[in-house]
Design a protein around this motif. Structure first.
Motif: not given
Length: 413
Positions: A31-49
């Protein structure tokens, strides 16, 4: 029509991340804006919609790959229909094997890593608690498994001696036990852990770091907490802990000893007329230090609410990067893990960090009498290039006096 999925803006000065996990596989409906991937940055995890609704297309990168901001990592076929139901029974699907595999993927039946909606915190909980996700019923949005679901499954498994067999089947432990051999596991460091390692080593290499100690009688704070904790929680909706007292006491001491709240920038010393207090909290990926902005302007209730919110979102992996920037002074509470004493490491570019430890009854001398008091060791690690020993000791004494007589916090004494 295929729509590209791009790495979103990750925050100031952050230009790349590591692909930690694919939450959707090719052929899955999204669906639109549904998380499809998770990214790990230097500080936190970010979900990609997902930018659009449709069907997940091909993955352009693999788990563990480093990706730049703005890079294309996948495609989504807008408005398409998932072929999961019809493709699965087809034996001749060599031209698109990923689509054939997509039919069972949404349900965590065959493999522990097959659920499409495992967040980093859930995945870590599964590994730490030894729970097979195939046995966990998700109660989150759209049936996604939450960390609480995993913990509940682990408790249920412990309470039922006959139940562990199905969950233990996928694990390699039984095979290792029967063979009698030893095993090793090599796991790539997360980007967060790499950053922690690099920054801690930089702090050791750069600062002239020294630690001074003191101890504090916690009797007065414990008495105040026990007397007012119920009224406090009823009025403010948050529990009254010890961190509220220590943050307020630290802010008062920082005003008296401004060098402890300062930092070195090249050949300049930067003094701050505000107190942004970094509080170290645990997250699934390691220790993170969100910042209580203008802590010197907050009440004890405001401080406790902020810390409670940070702790919850650190476990959920939903802290924002902006919330961990800056900070003029850090407080790390190792006492929650049972630490008696430590020498905490400075969080650059800050010049000092306060370490709190566990409270234990000890025999002390008061007015010539040996009495038992609940005591805590305090540790202040500081950059000796900026802070003199006299200033460090005075800071700890000021904080100790405020904790042992909390009335000082009310009259700024």
């Amino acid at each position: 029509m295929a729509t590209e999925v791009l790495v979103p803006t990750l925050g100031e000065s952050i230009t790349e991340a590591t692909l930690g996990e694919w939450l959707k596989q090719p052929g899955d409906a999204v669906r639109a804006d549904e998380p499809i991937a998770s990214l790990e940055t230097d500080k936190v995890s970010v979900e990609v919609p997902s930018p659009v609704a449709g069907v997940m297309g091909a993955h352009a990168v693999k788990v563990g790959d480093t990706v730049q901001v703005g890079a294309m990592i996948a495609t989504v076929d807008a408005g398409g229909a998932a072929p999961a139901q019809t493709a699965a029974p087809q034996p001749a699907v060599t031209q698109s094997p990923q689509q054939a595999a997509s039919a069972p993927a949404p349900e965590p039946e065959p493999q522990g890593d097959s659920p499409a909606a495992l967040s980093p915190s859930v995945r870590r909980a599964i590994l730490e608690l030894g729970v097979d996700p195939a046995t966990v019923r998700g109660t989150g949005k759209d049936g996604r498994i939450t960390k609480e679901d995993v913990e509940a499954a682990a408790q249920a498994k412990q309470s039922q001696p006959t139940a562990p067999a199905p969950a233990a089947a996928p694990a390699p432990a039984p095979q290792a036990a029967t063979s009698g051999g030893r095993k090793e596991e090599r796991v790539r460091m997360t980007r967060l852990r790499q950053t922690i390692a690099r920054r801690l080593k930089e702090a050791q290499n750069t600062a002239a770091m020294l630690t001074t100690f003191n101890d504090v009688d916690m009797s007065a704070v414990i008495e105040a907490r026990n007397k007012y904790k119920d009224l406090f929680e009823k009025k403010h909706g948050v529990r009254l802990g010890f961190m509220g007292f220590f943050v307020k006491a630290a802010c008062m001491a920082l005003k008296d000893i401004p060098a402890v709240n300062a930092s070195i920038d090249g050949e300049d010393i930067v003094y701050h007329d505000y107190a942004d207090i970094s509080v170290a909290v645990s997250s699934p990926g390691g220790l993170v230090v969100p910042v209580i902005r203008d802590a010197d302007q907050l009440s004890v209730a405001g401080i406790e609410k902020t810390i409670g919110d940070f702790g919850k979102r650190a476990k959920d992996g939903t802290l924002k990067m902006d919330e961990m920037k800056g900070g003029t002074f850090t407080i790390s509470n190792g006492g929650v893990f049972g630490s008696l004493m430590s020498t905490p490491i400075i969080n650059p570019p800050q010049s000092a960090v306060l370490g709190l430890h566990r409270i234990e009854d000890r025999a002390v001398v008061v007015n010539g009498q040996v009495v038992v008091r609940p005591m805590m060791y305090l540790a202040l690690s500081y950059d000796h290039r900026l802070i003199d020993g006299r200033e460090a000791v005075t800071f700890l004494v000021t904080l100790k006096n405020a904790i042992e007589d909390p009335t000082r916090l009310l009259i700024d004494l």
